[in-house]
Design an enzyme around this catalytic site. Structure first.
Site, short mmCIF file in Angstrom:
data_model
loop_
_atom_site.label_atom_id
_atom_site.label_comp_id
_atom_site.label_asym_id
_atom_site.label_seq_id
_atom_site.Cartn_x
_atom_site.Cartn_y
_atom_site.Cartn_z
N GLY A 15 0.78 -1.24 0.00
CA GLY A 15 0.00 0.00 0.00
C GLY A 15 0.81 1.28 0.00
N HIS A 113 1.17 0.92 -13.23
CA HIS A 113 1.95 -0.26 -13.61
C HIS A 113 3.44 0.11 -13.56
CE1 HIS A 113 2.79 -4.09 -15.44
NE2 HIS A 113 3.67 -3.46 -16.22
N ASP A 154 -3.43 -4.05 -18.91
CA ASP A 154 -2.46 -2.96 -19.11
C ASP A 154 -2.57 -2.32 -20.50
OD1 ASP A 154 -1.38 -3.37 -16.52
OD2 ASP A 154 -0.06 -4.93 -17.29
C1 GAR Z 1 3.59 -1.35 -7.27
O1 GAR Z 1 4.89 -1.37 -7.76
C2 GAR Z 1 2.60 -1.38 -8.43
O2 GAR Z 1 3.00 -0.63 -9.52
C3 GAR Z 1 2.57 -2.84 -8.76
O3 GAR Z 1 2.59 -3.48 -7.51
C4 GAR Z 1 3.26 -2.66 -6.55
C5 GAR Z 1 2.36 -2.45 -5.36
O4 GAR Z 1 3.01 -1.77 -4.33
N1 GAR Z 1 1.42 -3.17 -9.54
C6 GAR Z 1 1.45 -4.07 -10.51
O5 GAR Z 1 2.41 -4.73 -10.78
C7 GAR Z 1 0.13 -4.25 -11.24
N2 GAR Z 1 0.35 -4.85 -12.51
P1 GAR Z 1 2.19 -1.05 -3.16
O6 GAR Z 1 1.20 -2.05 -2.60
O7 GAR Z 1 3.27 -0.72 -2.14
O8 GAR Z 1 1.54 0.17 -3.72
#
Ligand code: GAR
Length: 209
Positions: A15, A113, A154
């Site tokens: 998050g 992304h 995406d």
């Molecule tokens: C982030 O890097 C986001 O861009 C990626 O997951 C991570 C979540 O981090 N999302 C994807 O890969 C979706 N395809 P967070 O929970 O700390 O925000």
């Protein structure tokens, strides 16, 4: 005064992007939208703790505890309707939404992304996998993309992108951190404000000051 756009953030993990949106709303960078709810697909996601700490209403809908994907999405839909979502922000949400769900919120769902789309995106590219693939390919520049969500994973229209240089010493973990700090946490709140302002302006009864 414009009535603010109601934002619901979908999460599955740490998050940090949710936190970036919360901080941007507090600092006034996001002024046209307000976070009215958080939906987590995981009961153990630290993102849930962040929502709790800020007093933001949240719902946990665990796919494992649902008998089907249809039930999972029905429950999510119940939450977004309960919160009155006008903009859904996928911030590290690790489930792919169905065409039915997307059509219910056409042009009202955005996603962050961790690569420069169209590179390293689509099915199977999420989280650390994306950075592993970028390093294996040997790209010298990578970054993040915020885009509208459509039926193609995406594949929706790009709203914003930001790049960062890959250094020879980068590991998937260091690259992930760099992309988050220098790209995602900047362009996601910025996109939230941009799209919230567009939605707010289009609402009946909202007269711009
Ligand atoms: C982030 O890097 C986001 O861009 C990626 O997951 C991570 C979540 O981090 N999302 C994807 O890969 C979706 N395809 P967070 O929970 O700390 O925000």
């Amino acid at each position: 005064m414009l009535e603010k756009t109601k934002i619901v953030v979908f999460v599955s993990g740490g998050g940090t992007n949710l936190q970036a949106i919360i901080d941007a709303a507090k600092s006034g960078l996001i002024k046209s939208g307000e976070i009215v709810g958080v939906v987590s697909s995981s009961p153990t996601a630290y993102a849930v703790e962040r929502a709790k700490k800020e007093g933001i209403p949240y719902t946990v809908v665990s796919l494992k505890e649902c008998s089907s994907r249809a039930e999972f999405e029905e429950k999510i839909l119940e939450s977004t309707e309960k919160y009155g979502a006008e903009l859904i922000v996928l911030a590290g949400f690790m489930s792919i939404l169905s065409a039915e769900f997307i059509s219910r919120y056409r042009d009202r769902i955005i996603n962050v992304h961790p690569s420069l789309i169209p590179s390293f995106c689509g099915k199977g590219y999420y989280g650390l996998n994306v950075h592993k693939a970028a390093l294996e390919y040997g790209v010298k520049v990578t970054g993040a993309t915020v885009h509208y969500v459509n039926e193609i994973p995406d594949g929706g229209k790009i709203i914003d992108q930001k790049s960062v240089r890959v250094s020879p010493s980068d590991t998937p973990e260091s690259l992930q951190k760099k992309v988050m700090q220098k790209c995602e946490w900047i362009i996601l709140p910025r996109a939230c404000e941009k799209i919230s302002a567009m939605i707010a302006k289009s609402k009946k009864g909202n007269i711009a000051k």
